[in-house]
Scaffold this motif. Structure first.
Motif, PDB file in Angstrom:
ATOM      1  N   SER A 109       0.845  -1.195   0.000  1.00 16.02           N
ATOM      2  CA  SER A 109       0.000   0.000   0.000  1.00 16.02           C
ATOM      3  C   SER A 109       0.879   1.243   0.000  1.00 16.02           C
ATOM      4  CB  SER A 109      -0.909   0.014   1.235  1.00 16.02           C
ATOM      5  OG  SER A 109      -0.144   0.263   2.406  1.00 16.02           O
ATOM      6  N   ASP A 110       0.228   2.414  -0.057  1.00 13.04           N
ATOM      7  CA  ASP A 110       0.973   3.653   0.117  1.00 13.04           C
ATOM      8  C   ASP A 110       1.088   3.950   1.609  1.00 13.04           C
ATOM      9  OD1 ASP A 110      -1.489   4.651   0.920  1.00 13.04           O
ATOM     10  OD2 ASP A 110      -1.903   5.634  -0.992  1.00 13.04           O
ATOM     11  N   ASN A 111       1.533   5.150   1.934  1.00 10.96           N
ATOM     12  CA  ASN A 111       1.762   5.510   3.330  1.00 10.96           C
ATOM     13  C   ASN A 111       0.605   6.288   3.954  1.00 10.96           C
ATOM     14  OD1 ASN A 111       4.690   4.842   4.325  1.00 10.96           O
ATOM     15  ND2 ASN A 111       4.894   5.444   2.172  1.00 10.96           N
ATOM     16  N   ALA A 112      -0.589   6.126   3.419  1.00  8.79           N
ATOM     17  CA  ALA A 112      -1.746   6.816   3.994  1.00  8.79           C
ATOM     18  C   ALA A 112      -1.957   6.343   5.431  1.00  8.79           C
ATOM     19  CB  ALA A 112      -2.986   6.544   3.159  1.00  8.79           C
ATOM     20  N   THR A 113      -2.544   7.218   6.251  1.00  5.51           N
ATOM     21  CA  THR A 113      -2.746   6.887   7.662  1.00  5.51           C
ATOM     22  C   THR A 113      -3.657   5.670   7.836  1.00  5.51           C
ATOM     23  OG1 THR A 113      -4.563   8.511   7.720  1.00  5.51           O
ATOM     24  CG2 THR A 113      -2.385   9.260   8.427  1.00  5.51           C
ATOM     25  N   THR A 114      -4.501   5.410   6.832  1.00  2.00           N
ATOM     26  CA  THR A 114      -5.336   4.208   6.882  1.00  2.00           C
ATOM     27  C   THR A 114      -4.485   2.967   7.088  1.00  2.00           C
ATOM     28  OG1 THR A 114      -6.911   5.214   5.348  1.00  2.00           O
ATOM     29  CG2 THR A 114      -7.001   2.811   5.592  1.00  2.00           C
TER      30      THR A 114
END
Length: 227
Positions: A109-114
């Protein structure tokens, strides 16, 4: 589109006719994406399905979110409409998907807070799923998920009044039954070991129906929906 058509029918000039259909489709031309950037660091291709999955969010319009997951081996896509990008609904979505396909070895995934929240990290660690995040300035590393997100956005932008749920379901069936340009076979074949039947397959003669055999009954003009 050409591969899907040629897997069912063929006639002289079919490719050129398909190209003309697309060129004359206003929604297709208006929403065509830019050519994709080359992936800087290509990943190794897993030897089996559902080993490494990439995920990302499609946030088209109207305040709705679509969580997209793609299996790298088969290119099989899972996508669900969620009320928000918070960790809790994403975890609930992953639980449903994992119940169908089992646990993957790695999630990218990316580094989103999710995906970086403690709640999400505990969920993956508790299931022994490795988590790999992409550096913010190297999003091409999650290019497979980004391409799926772009396709989902286009599908929802071209929604002809069917509603997002129906439009998404129709697209998922098309995606899973269309030969992929990389693997040259359908995602369903690599994921399930078989092709999924679609309305195009109804163009072939049904030998069982032609003999009048349906289950325990032998007669002509049997209505499948009644059995």
């Amino acid at each position: 589109m050409k591969s899907l058509a040629r897997s069912i029918v063929w006639w002289p000039g079919i490719d050129a006719q398909i190209e003309r259909v697309v060129q004359n489709c206003s929604p297709c031309q208006q929403s065509r994406p830019k050519p994709p950037h080359a992936e800087l660091h290509p990943w190794a291709w897993p030897s089996r399905p559902w080993s490494r999955i990439h995920c990302d969010f499609a946030e088209p319009v109207r305040g709705k979110y679509v969580f997209c997951m793609v299996d790298v081996h088969s290119k099989w896509v899972e996508a669900e409409i969620l009320p928000s990008t918070a960790s809790a609904p994403v975890i609930a979505c992953l639980r449903r998907v994992f119940a169908r396909w089992g646990l993957p070895d790695m999630l990218v995934s990316d580094n989103a807070t999710t995906f970086t929240s403690d709640e999400f990290q505990r969920f993956l660690a508790g299931n022994r799923v490795s988590h790999r995040t992409i550096e913010p300035r190297h999003s091409q590393g999650n290019g497979l998920a980004e391409r799926v997100v772009k396709e989902v956005k286009l599908v929802l932008q071209r929604d002809a009044g069917d509603g997002w749920e129906l439009a998404l379901s129709k697209w998922l069936l098309r995606q899973r039954t269309t030969p992929h340009s990389t693997t040259t076979v359908t995602p369903a074949e690599l994921m399930l070991g078989r092709k999924l039947k679609t309305r195009l397959d109804r163009m072939y003669p049904d030998l069982n129906r032609s003999t009048g055999w349906c289950g325990m009954h032998y007669h002509t003009g049997c209505n499948d929906a009644a059995h």
